[in-house]
Write a protein that holds these residues in place. Structure first.
Motif, short mmCIF file in Angstrom:
data_model
loop_
_atom_site.label_atom_id
_atom_site.label_comp_id
_atom_site.label_asym_id
_atom_site.label_seq_id
_atom_site.Cartn_x
_atom_site.Cartn_y
_atom_site.Cartn_z
N PHE A 199 0.85 -1.20 0.00
CA PHE A 199 0.00 0.00 0.00
C PHE A 199 0.88 1.25 0.00
N ALA A 200 0.32 2.32 -0.55
CA ALA A 200 0.97 3.63 -0.44
C ALA A 200 -0.01 4.59 0.19
N ALA A 240 -8.08 15.11 1.73
CA ALA A 240 -8.05 13.71 2.14
C ALA A 240 -6.67 13.09 1.92
N TRP A 241 -6.40 12.01 2.67
CA TRP A 241 -5.21 11.19 2.49
C TRP A 241 -5.63 9.85 1.91
N MET A 242 -4.92 9.42 0.87
CA MET A 242 -5.31 8.24 0.13
C MET A 242 -4.52 7.01 0.58
N VAL A 243 -5.14 5.85 0.42
CA VAL A 243 -4.48 4.56 0.59
C VAL A 243 -4.63 3.83 -0.75
N ILE A 266 -8.52 1.45 -3.69
CA ILE A 266 -8.16 2.73 -3.10
C ILE A 266 -9.18 3.10 -2.03
N ALA A 267 -8.70 3.77 -0.99
CA ALA A 267 -9.55 4.26 0.09
C ALA A 267 -8.98 5.59 0.55
N ALA A 268 -9.70 6.26 1.45
CA ALA A 268 -9.23 7.57 1.91
C ALA A 268 -9.72 7.83 3.32
#
Length: 334
Positions: free
Chosen positions: A245-246, A257-260, A306-308
């Motif tokens: 993951f990044a 937002a911060w993404m995964v 992807i998630a956030a």
């Protein structure tokens, strides 16, 4: 006052190689020299003989005399035996200067060389092959498919350029002048393509270095912690990093937002080495916060790539949960 140069290529209809060659020269020559220079499109032997730089006409390849034709017997070929066009010959002689001008100090000579080499492989060589009536063969397999996509992109430029030639039945009052105007328009397109590809390669080189530095600082080698959004999957693949993951800030998304993001198993794949938890798929806001246990979770894509979350800490928490529990050591082992 800077002395100008007399730049000569052939007149009439044009191909991508001499158009791209002119775009290369326009970037490689010093601005003062270029401003005072003249482009002449002709097949007149005297004009060719007295020119300062000649390409794609004249029947001579002699870099010392700045002659870059490839139609004569004994024309140069690449180390692999594939033929050059005038674009490839000019890129070999002037391409590094063109790259330096386009980069404008953003990178040292190592970056210049890396950009020059990638441009030569991914764009210029393909123009050479197309001009000589050849097509590259990508082969088979996932890497070959990725290469085929790059080939298609590289071969798009000849089509964009050559479609600007006058049709056979056009009858302008001054056909030579109309063809020169079309050539100038095509050179602008080729130059914009050249600039854009150089910039993309430079950015990818910069991203590679930034990804390696960020990975070295990340708390868990499986979670790449980036200070800003950037192309990260390609560099992680190229460096064979153990990333699953990044975590990175969204580029202009709502609420900062911060993404995964999930790591694909191969470059260009839409699969994931480890998808986000199935229970999160398609959830948003309070529902995702409840199911995931991360109170500032924002959303998870239905396809789980992807998630956030609203904070860096929240995104890292989502990534850690997605990794699953740490394996329990076997009995008797530390």
């Amino acid at each position: 006052m800077t002395d100008g140069l007399r730049l000569v290529t052939h007149g009439g209809s044009f191909h991508c190689d001499e158009v791209l060659g002119y775009a290369i020269l326009r970037r490689a020559l010093p601005p003062g020299t270029l401003a005072a220079s003249t482009l002449v499109r002709t097949r007149d032997p005297h004009a060719i003989e007295t020119a300062d730089i000649v390409w794609d006409v004249g029947g001579v390849f002699d870099p010392a005399r700045r002659r870059f034709d490839h139609h004569q017997r004994g024309a140069p070929v690449r180390p692999d035996g594939s033929p050059y066009s005038s674009a490839g010959l000019l890129w070999a002689a002037f391409g590094r200067d063109a790259v330096r001008a386009a980069l404008a100090g953003r990178g040292g000579e190592d970056v210049v060389e890396r950009v020059w080499a990638e441009m030569d492989e991914q764009v210029v060589r393909l123009v050479d092959l197309a001009d000589n009536g050849q097509r590259p063969v990508p082969g088979f397999g996932d890497e070959a498919l990725d290469r085929a996509a790059r080939i298609a992109e590289g071969l798009a430029l000849p089509s964009l350029v050559e479609v600007l030639n006058l049709p056979w039945d056009a009858a302008p009052a001054d056909r030579a002048r109309a063809e020169d105007e079309r050539f100038a328009r095509a050179a602008e397109i080729a130059g914009a393509f050249l600039d854009g590809r150089i910039e993309r390669i430079r950015a990818r080189v910069a991203a590679y270095d930034a990804v390696l530095e960020a990975h070295a600082r990340s708390a868990d080698p499986r979670v790449l912690e980036l200070p800003r959004g950037m192309p990260w999957q390609g560099p992680a693949h190229d460096a064979d990093l153990p990333v699953l993951f990044a975590v990175y800030p969204d580029k202009g998304g709502p609420g900062g937002a911060w993404m995964v993001g999930c790591m694909p198993p191969e470059p260009g794949s839409f699969a994931q080495k480890l998808p986000l938890p199935e229970a999160w798929a398609g959830l948003r806001d309070a529902e995702l916060a409840r199911v995931s246990g991360v109170e500032d979770a924002v959303f998870c894509h239905l396809n789980r790539f992807i998630a956030a979350a609203r904070s860096r800490e929240g995104a890292l928490a989502l990534a850690r949960i997605a990794l699953g529990p740490a394996p329990v050591p076997a009995a008797g082992l530390p």
